[in-house]
Design a protein around this motif. Structure first.
Motif, PDB file in Angstrom:
ATOM      1  N   ALA A   1       6.091   3.089   3.781  1.00  0.00           N
ATOM      2  CA  ALA A   1       5.526   3.611   4.938  1.00  0.00           C
ATOM      3  C   ALA A   1       5.297   5.393   4.948  1.00  0.00           C
ATOM      4  CB  ALA A   1       6.486   3.424   6.042  1.00  0.00           C
ATOM      5  N   GLU A   2       6.338   5.871   4.317  1.00  0.00           N
ATOM      6  CA  GLU A   2       6.084   7.182   4.123  1.00  0.00           C
ATOM      7  C   GLU A   2       4.765   7.540   3.253  1.00  0.00           C
ATOM      8  OE1 GLU A   2       9.119  10.980   2.513  1.00  0.00           O
ATOM      9  OE2 GLU A   2       9.378   9.023   2.047  1.00  0.00           O
ATOM     10  N   ILE A   3       4.690   7.099   2.153  1.00  0.00           N
ATOM     11  CA  ILE A   3       3.498   7.143   1.416  1.00  0.00           C
ATOM     12  C   ILE A   3       2.323   6.965   2.006  1.00  0.00           C
ATOM     13  CG2 ILE A   3       2.438   6.574  -0.821  1.00  0.00           C
ATOM     14  CD1 ILE A   3       5.230   6.004  -2.020  1.00  0.00           C
ATOM     15  N   ALA A   4       2.216   5.913   2.849  1.00  0.00           N
ATOM     16  CA  ALA A   4       0.995   5.587   3.326  1.00  0.00           C
ATOM     17  C   ALA A   4       0.737   6.436   4.527  1.00  0.00           C
ATOM     18  CB  ALA A   4       1.031   4.222   4.173  1.00  0.00           C
ATOM     19  N   GLN A   5       1.512   7.081   5.296  1.00  0.00           N
ATOM     20  CA  GLN A   5       1.347   8.177   6.484  1.00  0.00           C
ATOM     21  C   GLN A   5       0.744   9.498   5.488  1.00  0.00           C
ATOM     22  OE1 GLN A   5       4.733   9.271   8.509  1.00  0.00           O
ATOM     23  NE2 GLN A   5       3.524  10.300   9.983  1.00  0.00           N
ATOM     24  N   ALA A   6       1.434   9.794   4.173  1.00  0.00           N
ATOM     25  CA  ALA A   6       1.026  10.937   3.550  1.00  0.00           C
ATOM     26  C   ALA A   6      -0.220  10.739   3.061  1.00  0.00           C
ATOM     27  CB  ALA A   6       1.886  11.430   2.473  1.00  0.00           C
ATOM     28  N   ALA A   7      -0.634   9.410   2.762  1.00  0.00           N
ATOM     29  CA  ALA A   7      -2.066   9.172   2.098  1.00  0.00           C
ATOM     30  C   ALA A   7      -3.133   9.111   3.157  1.00  0.00           C
ATOM     31  CB  ALA A   7      -1.967   7.790   1.519  1.00  0.00           C
ATOM     32  N   LEU A   8      -2.730   8.918   4.275  1.00  0.00           N
ATOM     33  CA  LEU A   8      -3.769   8.821   5.254  1.00  0.00           C
ATOM     34  C   LEU A   8      -4.173  10.288   5.753  1.00  0.00           C
ATOM     35  CD1 LEU A   8      -2.656   5.976   7.968  1.00  0.00           C
ATOM     36  CD2 LEU A   8      -4.752   5.996   6.791  1.00  0.00           C
ATOM     37  N   PHE A   9      -3.083  11.101   5.656  1.00  0.00           N
ATOM     38  CA  PHE A   9      -3.605  12.711   5.897  1.00  0.00           C
ATOM     39  C   PHE A   9      -4.192  13.126   4.824  1.00  0.00           C
ATOM     40  CE2 PHE A   9      -2.228  17.303   6.346  1.00  0.00           C
ATOM     41  CZ  PHE A   9      -2.623  17.254   7.665  1.00  0.00           C
ATOM     42  N   THR A  10      -3.967  13.054   3.541  1.00  0.00           N
ATOM     43  CA  THR A  10      -4.739  13.245   2.384  1.00  0.00           C
ATOM     44  C   THR A  10      -6.103  13.017   2.341  1.00  0.00           C
ATOM     45  OG1 THR A  10      -2.825  13.811   1.079  1.00  0.00           O
ATOM     46  CG2 THR A  10      -4.913  13.626  -0.020  1.00  0.00           C
ATOM     47  N   ALA A  11      -6.218  11.516   2.752  1.00  0.00           N
ATOM     48  CA  ALA A  11      -7.736  11.109   2.702  1.00  0.00           C
ATOM     49  C   ALA A  11      -8.474  11.439   3.840  1.00  0.00           C
ATOM     50  CB  ALA A  11      -7.493   9.420   3.093  1.00  0.00           C
ATOM     51  N   ALA A  12      -7.964  11.951   4.994  1.00  0.00           N
ATOM     52  CA  ALA A  12      -8.625  12.667   6.127  1.00  0.00           C
ATOM     53  C   ALA A  12      -9.098  13.902   5.585  1.00  0.00           C
ATOM     54  CB  ALA A  12      -7.889  12.601   7.220  1.00  0.00           C
ATOM     55  N   GLU A  13      -8.606  14.838   4.851  1.00  0.00           N
ATOM     56  CA  GLU A  13      -8.652  16.160   4.393  1.00  0.00           C
ATOM     57  C   GLU A  13      -9.986  15.801   3.466  1.00  0.00           C
ATOM     58  OE1 GLU A  13      -4.357  17.862   4.658  1.00  0.00           O
ATOM     59  OE2 GLU A  13      -5.168  17.281   2.739  1.00  0.00           O
ATOM     60  N   THR A  14      -9.619  14.899   2.524  1.00  0.00           N
ATOM     61  CA  THR A  14     -10.718  14.434   1.551  1.00  0.00           C
ATOM     62  C   THR A  14     -12.010  14.002   2.086  1.00  0.00           C
ATOM     63  OG1 THR A  14      -8.819  13.860  -0.120  1.00  0.00           O
ATOM     64  CG2 THR A  14     -11.161  13.000  -0.683  1.00  0.00           C
ATOM     65  N   LEU A  15     -12.121  13.225   2.940  1.00  0.00           N
ATOM     66  CA  LEU A  15     -13.435  12.845   3.448  1.00  0.00           C
ATOM     67  C   LEU A  15     -14.114  13.802   4.234  1.00  0.00           C
ATOM     68  CD1 LEU A  15     -12.515   9.260   4.594  1.00  0.00           C
ATOM     69  CD2 LEU A  15     -13.700   9.850   2.550  1.00  0.00           C
ATOM     70  N   ILE A  16     -13.287  14.671   5.237  1.00  0.00           N
ATOM     71  CA  ILE A  16     -14.081  15.814   5.749  1.00  0.00           C
ATOM     72  C   ILE A  16     -14.466  16.821   4.732  1.00  0.00           C
ATOM     73  CG2 ILE A  16     -13.667  17.576   7.369  1.00  0.00           C
ATOM     74  CD1 ILE A  16     -11.337  15.749   8.770  1.00  0.00           C
ATOM     75  N   GLY A  17     -13.630  17.152   3.873  1.00  0.00           N
ATOM     76  CA  GLY A  17     -14.278  18.230   2.944  1.00  0.00           C
ATOM     77  C   GLY A  17     -15.366  17.629   2.203  1.00  0.00           C
ATOM     78  N   LEU A  18     -15.313  16.382   1.505  1.00  0.00           N
ATOM     79  CA  LEU A  18     -16.319  15.811   0.758  1.00  0.00           C
ATOM     80  C   LEU A  18     -17.579  15.777   1.471  1.00  0.00           C
ATOM     81  CD1 LEU A  18     -17.359  14.455  -1.773  1.00  0.00           C
ATOM     82  CD2 LEU A  18     -16.633  12.083  -0.617  1.00  0.00           C
ATOM     83  N   VAL A  19     -17.574  15.408   2.890  1.00  0.00           N
ATOM     84  CA  VAL A  19     -18.915  15.464   3.668  1.00  0.00           C
ATOM     85  C   VAL A  19     -19.406  16.828   3.977  1.00  0.00           C
ATOM     86  CG1 VAL A  19     -19.627  14.955   5.922  1.00  0.00           C
ATOM     87  CG2 VAL A  19     -18.354  13.656   4.690  1.00  0.00           C
TER      88      VAL A  19
END
Length: 242
Positions: free
Chosen positions: A43-61
């Motif tokens: 649960a802790e890792i999934a929450q952190a991963a979602l935050f990193t994924a959001a940063e990654t996708l926005i920055g990638l676009v």
């Protein structure tokens, strides 16, 4: 199948290193211990991963969009291309770690510096790859198109850009691999959320198994992003006969 074999071989080498070195788990945890931590802290890792994924996708676009726009401008206006092409090369010599504290100082500790880090990592490979592709058509071929009455933008649209698509695809693939790394680096320097921040917190508590678990998720995020973008690019290029 080869990917599965590669993963199994890596896990076997990891376990062999644990056995041969005899290091305690707080220095080098084994695969089983990391898998157990990954399940227990999901649960802790999934929450952190979602935050990193959001940063990654926005920055990638944003990074890909800015890179494409700059490459098109450099190809359309030759003086701009001659002036900025060396700057793109020089920018690759700047260590990314050196920029992260500066971005944090300028933009604070929120999402902005992490997204900016991803943009900087993605921007240059995409811009350089597309610009090289746009300038790849032979001069004789471009002269023929000019003689037929094509203007600067018509030539760019109908000749240069279609020819540059494979190189643009290569730049986007590189961006997909590097983008999560940029987000994690930004979180290492100044972040309270995300996989990078989780790794720093785990390091401070000597929870090496949690650090390894977060690292595995970062790798999985990079591979998943690459697979999705690669599949889309392959379909796009296939439709255009590449």
């Amino acid at each position: 199948m080869r990917g599965v074999i590669g993963v199994l071989a890596a896990v076997a080498l990891w376990q062999a290193a644990v056995w041969l070195t005899g290091l305690p788990p707080y220095l080098l945890p084994g695969p089983a211990k990391v898998a157990q931590t990954l399940a227990a802290s999901r649960a802790e890792i999934a929450q952190a991963a979602l935050f990193t994924a959001a940063e990654t996708l926005i920055g990638l676009v944003l990074g890909a969009g800015l890179g494409i726009a700059l490459a098109l401008a450099m190809a359309a206006w030759r003086p701009v291309g001659r002036a900025l092409s060396p700057a793109l090369i020089v920018s690759q010599t700047i260590p990314v770690f050196a920029l992260a504290p500066i971005l944090t100082l300028w933009l604070g500790f929120g999402l902005a510096p992490k997204i900016a880090m991803v943009v900087l990592i993605v921007f240059v490979p995409v811009a350089q790859a597309l610009y090289d592709g746009l300038m790849a058509p032979p001069a004789a071929q471009m002269d023929v198109v000019r003689v037929m009455g094509a203007g600067r933008w018509a030539m760019l649209r109908h000749l240069q850009l279609p020819a540059a698509l494979p190189r643009l695809a290569s730049g986007l693939r590189l961006g997909a691999i590097y983008a999560p790394v940029g987000a994690v680096i930004g979180e290492w320097v100044g972040g309270a959320r995300g996989l990078g921040a989780l790794m720093i917190q785990a390091n401070g508590r000597m929870k090496t198994d949690l650090m390894f678990a977060a690292l595995i998720v970062v790798v999985a995020l990079s591979l998943a992003l690459y697979a999705v973008i690669d599949a889309g690019l392959r379909r796009m290029l296939a439709r255009r006969g590449f």
